[in-house]
Scaffold this motif. Structure first.
Motif, PDB file in Angstrom:
ATOM      1  N   ARG A  89       2.981  -6.918   9.114  1.00  9.90           N
ATOM      2  CA  ARG A  89       1.990  -6.410   9.582  1.00  9.90           C
ATOM      3  C   ARG A  89       2.525  -5.546  11.565  1.00  9.90           C
ATOM      4  O   ARG A  89       3.065  -4.950  12.000  1.00  9.90           O
ATOM      5  N   THR A 147      -5.236  -7.889  10.865  1.00  3.67           N
ATOM      6  CA  THR A 147      -5.479  -7.004   9.893  1.00  3.67           C
ATOM      7  C   THR A 147      -4.811  -5.956  10.851  1.00  3.67           C
ATOM      8  O   THR A 147      -4.464  -4.739   9.777  1.00  3.67           O
ATOM      9  N   ILE A 168      -4.105   0.671  12.400  1.00  2.56           N
ATOM     10  CA  ILE A 168      -5.126   0.228  11.468  1.00  2.56           C
ATOM     11  C   ILE A 168      -5.199   0.438   9.869  1.00  2.56           C
ATOM     12  O   ILE A 168      -5.544  -0.005   9.011  1.00  2.56           O
ATOM     13  N   LEU A 220     -10.346   4.607   3.138  1.00  2.00           N
ATOM     14  CA  LEU A 220      -9.556   3.725   3.190  1.00  2.00           C
ATOM     15  C   LEU A 220      -9.370   3.643   1.335  1.00  2.00           C
ATOM     16  O   LEU A 220      -8.217   3.898   0.843  1.00  2.00           O
ATOM     17  N   PHE A 225     -15.424   3.560   7.152  1.00  2.14           N
ATOM     18  CA  PHE A 225     -14.197   3.118   7.506  1.00  2.14           C
ATOM     19  C   PHE A 225     -13.783   3.206   5.272  1.00  2.14           C
ATOM     20  O   PHE A 225     -12.440   3.523   5.333  1.00  2.14           O
ATOM     21  N   HIS A 279     -16.451  -3.958   1.213  1.00  2.75           N
ATOM     22  CA  HIS A 279     -16.603  -2.845   2.566  1.00  2.75           C
ATOM     23  C   HIS A 279     -17.197  -1.346   2.470  1.00  2.75           C
ATOM     24  O   HIS A 279     -17.076  -1.508   3.017  1.00  2.75           O
ATOM     25  N   TYR A 320     -12.117  -2.463  -3.179  1.00  5.97           N
ATOM     26  CA  TYR A 320     -11.979  -2.431  -1.710  1.00  5.97           C
ATOM     27  C   TYR A 320     -14.112  -3.001  -1.116  1.00  5.97           C
ATOM     28  O   TYR A 320     -14.860  -2.537   0.031  1.00  5.97           O
ATOM     29  N   ARG A 331      -1.189 -14.505   3.694  1.00  4.80           N
ATOM     30  CA  ARG A 331      -1.619 -13.955   4.832  1.00  4.80           C
ATOM     31  C   ARG A 331      -1.669 -14.389   6.691  1.00  4.80           C
ATOM     32  O   ARG A 331      -1.281 -13.084   6.938  1.00  4.80           O
ATOM     33  N   ASN A 371      -1.766  -0.151   7.200  1.00  8.18           N
ATOM     34  CA  ASN A 371      -1.616  -1.197   7.628  1.00  8.18           C
ATOM     35  C   ASN A 371      -0.476  -1.998   6.475  1.00  8.18           C
ATOM     36  O   ASN A 371      -0.334  -3.382   5.733  1.00  8.18           O
ATOM     37  N   LYS A 423       1.038  -1.455  -0.119  1.00  9.66           N
ATOM     38  CA  LYS A 423       0.113   0.173  -0.029  1.00  9.66           C
ATOM     39  C   LYS A 423       1.212   1.122   0.256  1.00  9.66           C
ATOM     40  O   LYS A 423       1.979   0.770   0.188  1.00  9.66           O
TER      41      LYS A 423
HETATM   42  P1  DAT Z   1      -8.186  -7.080   5.634  1.00 11.12           P
HETATM   43  O1  DAT Z   1      -6.838  -5.954   4.740  1.00 11.12           O
HETATM   44  O2  DAT Z   1      -6.902  -7.994   6.689  1.00 11.12           O
HETATM   45  O3  DAT Z   1      -7.663  -8.311   4.440  1.00 11.12           O
HETATM   46  P2  DAT Z   1     -10.153  -6.257   5.899  1.00 11.12           P
HETATM   47  O4  DAT Z   1     -10.098  -6.850   3.969  1.00 11.12           O
HETATM   48  O5  DAT Z   1     -10.953  -6.482   6.963  1.00 11.12           O
HETATM   49  O6  DAT Z   1      -8.457  -6.722   6.224  1.00 11.12           O
HETATM   50  O7  DAT Z   1     -10.337  -4.565   5.742  1.00 11.12           O
HETATM   51  C1  DAT Z   1      -9.247  -4.131   4.686  1.00 11.12           C
HETATM   52  C2  DAT Z   1      -9.093  -2.482   4.512  1.00 11.12           C
HETATM   53  O8  DAT Z   1      -9.740  -1.907   5.612  1.00 11.12           O
HETATM   54  C3  DAT Z   1      -8.062  -3.254   6.343  1.00 11.12           C
HETATM   55  O9  DAT Z   1      -7.037  -3.815   5.440  1.00 11.12           O
HETATM   56  C4  DAT Z   1      -7.773  -1.917   6.662  1.00 11.12           C
HETATM   57  C5  DAT Z   1      -8.895  -1.150   6.506  1.00 11.12           C
HETATM   58  N1  DAT Z   1      -9.559  -1.439   7.647  1.00 11.12           N
HETATM   59  C6  DAT Z   1     -10.680  -2.858   8.398  1.00 11.12           C
HETATM   60  N2  DAT Z   1     -11.031  -2.400   9.580  1.00 11.12           N
HETATM   61  C7  DAT Z   1     -11.159  -1.017   9.508  1.00 11.12           C
HETATM   62  C8  DAT Z   1     -11.522  -0.750  10.990  1.00 11.12           C
HETATM   63  N3  DAT Z   1     -12.158  -0.938  11.605  1.00 11.12           N
HETATM   64  N4  DAT Z   1     -11.014   0.685  11.364  1.00 11.12           N
HETATM   65  C9  DAT Z   1     -10.092   1.333   9.555  1.00 11.12           C
HETATM   66  N5  DAT Z   1      -9.516   0.581   8.863  1.00 11.12           N
HETATM   67  C10 DAT Z   1     -10.339  -0.205   8.513  1.00 11.12           C
END
Ligand code: DAT
Ligand code: MG
Length: 149
Positions: free
Chosen positions: A102, A91, A109, A61, A57, A52, A49, A85, A112, A9
């Motif tokens: 990480r 995360t 977070i 993000l 967030f 999400h 993404y 992973r 990361n 990133k």
């Molecule tokens: P990962 O990257 O471990 O697969 P994820 O798919 O749950 O995690 O989330 C994608 C990204 O979003 C993560 O790398 C960082 C951000 N993120 C996740 N949860 C968050 C939170 N609670 N607050 C802020 N950013 C968050």
């Protein structure tokens, strides 16, 4: 052979951790089949993404991922999706185990450092989203018999 999508990133690129990430995956025994640096468009970030998009967030993000160059890559190997992973860690870098990327390099977070596909099906769609077929090279390293029995 199983493949996964790994992205350093913008924070990982700014902090000079591209080589460290590549080295950890290479040293483990995985094979690099695609690599490029790019500045991510809002459209690509939002598709990547999409899962999400309802999360609080999501906006920050997308802002973060589009804020500077990233290094996108595709790696191949037995069990590479789950293993990468594990190498990446949890995360939240603050609670990620030491020895993970990480866990060793982050505290926040929202910073990361790295993305890795979370399942084989997700990996297939992320590889297709980020790379054209012609950008990937299928090759078998000559040391393969020293990595696999
Ligand atoms: P990962 O990257 O471990 O697969 P994820 O798919 O749950 O995690 O989330 C994608 C990204 O979003 C993560 O790398 C960082 C951000 N993120 C996740 N949860 C968050 C939170 N609670 N607050 C802020 N950013 C968050
Ligand atoms: Mg994820």
């Amino acid at each position: 052979m199983e493949r996964t999508f790994i992205m350093v990133k913008p924070d990982g690129v700014q902090r000079g951790l591209v080589g460290e990430v590549i080295q950890r995956l290479e040293c483990k025994g995985f094979t690099l089949v695609g690599l490029k640096q790019l500045t991510v468009s809002r459209e690509l970030a939002e598709s990547h993404y999409a899962v999400h998009k309802e999360r609080p967030f999501f906006k920050s993000l997308v802002e973060f991922i589009t804020s500077g160059p990233v290094v996108a890559s595709v790696w191949e190997g037995d069990g590479v999706v789950a293993s990468a992973r594990k190498l990446i860690g949890a995360t939240n870098p603050l609670t990620a185990e030491p020895g993970t990327i990480r866990g060793d390099f982050g505290v926040s977070i929202g910073r990361n450092l790295i993305h890795g596909s979370d399942a084989i099906e997700t990996a297939q769609s992320e590889v297709a989203l980020w790379f054209e077929d012609g950008e990937l090279s299928s090759w078998k390293p000559s040391i393969t018999p020293w990595i696999y029995e």
